[in-house]
Design a protein around this motif. Sequence first.
Motif, PDB file in Angstrom:
ATOM      1  N   PHE A  31      47.496  -6.260  33.676  1.00  0.00           N
ATOM      2  CA  PHE A  31      47.972  -6.842  34.660  1.00  0.00           C
ATOM      3  C   PHE A  31      48.303  -8.377  35.141  1.00  0.00           C
ATOM      4  O   PHE A  31      49.336  -8.830  35.486  1.00  0.00           O
ATOM      5  CB  PHE A  31      47.512  -6.242  36.009  1.00  0.00           C
ATOM      6  N   HIS A  32      47.264  -8.969  34.458  1.00  0.00           N
ATOM      7  CA  HIS A  32      47.021 -10.392  34.664  1.00  0.00           C
ATOM      8  C   HIS A  32      48.425 -10.840  33.999  1.00  0.00           C
ATOM      9  O   HIS A  32      49.055 -11.900  34.219  1.00  0.00           O
ATOM     10  CB  HIS A  32      45.924 -10.944  34.312  1.00  0.00           C
ATOM     11  N   LEU A  33      48.415 -10.671  32.817  1.00  0.00           N
ATOM     12  CA  LEU A  33      49.298 -11.046  31.665  1.00  0.00           C
ATOM     13  C   LEU A  33      50.864 -10.576  32.048  1.00  0.00           C
ATOM     14  O   LEU A  33      51.820 -11.454  31.911  1.00  0.00           O
ATOM     15  CB  LEU A  33      49.161 -10.472  30.000  1.00  0.00           C
ATOM     16  N   LEU A  34      51.059  -9.694  32.539  1.00  0.00           N
ATOM     17  CA  LEU A  34      52.313  -9.016  32.757  1.00  0.00           C
ATOM     18  C   LEU A  34      52.914  -9.342  34.130  1.00  0.00           C
ATOM     19  O   LEU A  34      54.027  -9.595  34.349  1.00  0.00           O
ATOM     20  CB  LEU A  34      52.596  -7.462  32.635  1.00  0.00           C
ATOM     21  N   ASP A  35      51.969  -9.763  35.001  1.00  0.00           N
ATOM     22  CA  ASP A  35      52.211  -9.978  36.554  1.00  0.00           C
ATOM     23  C   ASP A  35      52.253 -11.494  36.741  1.00  0.00           C
ATOM     24  O   ASP A  35      53.372 -12.131  37.141  1.00  0.00           O
ATOM     25  CB  ASP A  35      51.420  -9.102  37.328  1.00  0.00           C
ATOM     26  N   LYS A  36      51.254 -12.139  36.877  1.00  0.00           N
ATOM     27  CA  LYS A  36      50.950 -13.431  37.131  1.00  0.00           C
ATOM     28  C   LYS A  36      51.144 -14.373  36.064  1.00  0.00           C
ATOM     29  O   LYS A  36      51.437 -15.691  36.499  1.00  0.00           O
ATOM     30  CB  LYS A  36      49.547 -13.553  37.647  1.00  0.00           C
ATOM     31  N   GLN A  37      50.876 -14.187  34.757  1.00  0.00           N
ATOM     32  CA  GLN A  37      50.687 -15.203  33.804  1.00  0.00           C
ATOM     33  C   GLN A  37      51.559 -14.777  32.772  1.00  0.00           C
ATOM     34  O   GLN A  37      51.259 -14.771  31.467  1.00  0.00           O
ATOM     35  CB  GLN A  37      49.325 -14.993  33.174  1.00  0.00           C
ATOM     36  N   ARG A  38      53.010 -14.627  33.046  1.00  0.00           N
ATOM     37  CA  ARG A  38      54.115 -14.352  31.939  1.00  0.00           C
ATOM     38  C   ARG A  38      54.379 -15.464  30.916  1.00  0.00           C
ATOM     39  O   ARG A  38      54.246 -15.332  29.946  1.00  0.00           O
ATOM     40  CB  ARG A  38      55.252 -13.844  32.396  1.00  0.00           C
ATOM     41  N   ALA A  41      51.276 -15.511  28.823  1.00  0.00           N
ATOM     42  CA  ALA A  41      51.496 -14.223  27.684  1.00  0.00           C
ATOM     43  C   ALA A  41      52.283 -14.262  26.719  1.00  0.00           C
ATOM     44  O   ALA A  41      51.977 -14.099  25.763  1.00  0.00           O
ATOM     45  CB  ALA A  41      51.852 -13.049  28.400  1.00  0.00           C
TER      46      ALA A  41
ATOM     47  N   LEU B  48      51.915  -6.657  22.965  1.00  0.00           N
ATOM     48  CA  LEU B  48      52.152  -7.645  23.795  1.00  0.00           C
ATOM     49  C   LEU B  48      53.732  -7.942  23.946  1.00  0.00           C
ATOM     50  O   LEU B  48      54.423  -8.207  24.915  1.00  0.00           O
ATOM     51  CB  LEU B  48      51.279  -9.072  23.690  1.00  0.00           C
ATOM     52  N   LEU B  52      56.239  -7.305  27.078  1.00  0.00           N
ATOM     53  CA  LEU B  52      56.799  -8.478  27.618  1.00  0.00           C
ATOM     54  C   LEU B  52      58.091  -8.421  27.614  1.00  0.00           C
ATOM     55  O   LEU B  52      59.000  -8.787  28.520  1.00  0.00           O
ATOM     56  CB  LEU B  52      56.426  -9.926  26.862  1.00  0.00           C
ATOM     57  N   LEU B  64      54.589  -2.707  38.259  1.00  0.00           N
ATOM     58  CA  LEU B  64      55.046  -3.102  36.762  1.00  0.00           C
ATOM     59  C   LEU B  64      55.445  -1.748  36.430  1.00  0.00           C
ATOM     60  O   LEU B  64      54.877  -0.578  36.393  1.00  0.00           O
ATOM     61  CB  LEU B  64      54.006  -3.450  35.865  1.00  0.00           C
TER      62      LEU B  64
END
Lengths: 199, 199
Positions: A31-38, A41, B48, B52, B64
């Motif tokens: 969730f962090h990668l796809l939501d907050k930290q694109r 990512a 990933l 993405l 998401l």
Amino acid sequence: MASLGRSIDELMQALRCLPGVGPKSAQRMTFHLLDKQRDGAQRLLDALAQALDKVQPCQRCQILSEQTLCERCSDPQRRQDQLCIVEMPSDVIAIEQATHYQGQFFVLSGHLSPLDGIGPEALGIPKLLTWLDSGQLEEVILATNPTVEGEATAHYISELVRARQIKVTRLAHGIPLGGELEYVDSGTLSHAFSGRESI
Amino acid sequence: MASLGRSIDELMQALRCLPGVGPKSAQRMTFHLLDKQRDGAQRLLDALAQALDKVQPCQRCQILSEQTLCERCSDPQRRQDQLCIVEMPSDVIAIEQATHYQGQFFVLSGHLSPLDGIGPEALGIPKLLTWLDSGQLEEVILATNPTVEGEATAHYISELVRARQIKVTRLAHGIPLGGELEYVDSGTLSHAFSGRESI
């Protein structure tokens, strides 16, 4: 319907190959990668693709490197007569940061573990033997971990080195600096006591 | 020379965007991925890239999803008159696993945090207002985290909901099931005591 779709589930599963990452952490990371930290990512994606493409074990010492022959192995300034054998690439960095060692390294990428099918070949021992036979070495320093498996691996290699009349040494065992004696484990304390040095 | 090359350093840096990953864990993960788990690393790379590419927030509830409208929002079987507002996508999964809730969700993807520049727009409140104004809703359930920021966010939203004559509820506070009373923090205990129910 406790799922968010196939790509998300797959990313969660894939993240679990990282050491120390269980289902909860993998979910949090996803969730962090796809939501907050694109951006992060995307950077991770690029860095991973680049590293997987460029990095492979050095042909001589097996450390991870971008070249066929790593920086250390191709540096003529380093001593050619000392070889330090370690389990992991991170051990090389730890030794370089703590000491002034300027010799060669050999990275086993693990330790002997017959039950897991990890024998001498998997650790690159045949390559090590060729090196030992080259006649360049005067000292082999065994710096495997002070665990049962690390000690067994060190013992196995020490026999091979000794058979070639090369001096073989082992990192000193004893009580670590700092801390208190009563918290040192009994195995270490017994080792330090019997190996006491005159001052 | 305590480095192993640019690609390796960059991967270490990139892994640090993951929550809970510091320099040591990032180093360990890097060696693990490039040395022992190349298959896993390749799988992570593919997963990933795929996630993405395919995953984005649902246009209606911001969870998401691989579709423009997520599975829950496009399911006509679900109740249209209840809306549960949560902070993270993982909260949706937690609520679905624990309850029989069959209504709609809205994912804020965080909480109000003026100091970090996170205001109502960043949480999608304008989109939520359109939903509130649609006249479909009879109850809004606030399920933000029981933290100071979560409570503040819930309070802010509850004002907006109440102004539209929609019933607004909040998850019950009190002592959690299991465990022992003496270990419950005093804030929770005071809340549970003053909110005691007759049996």
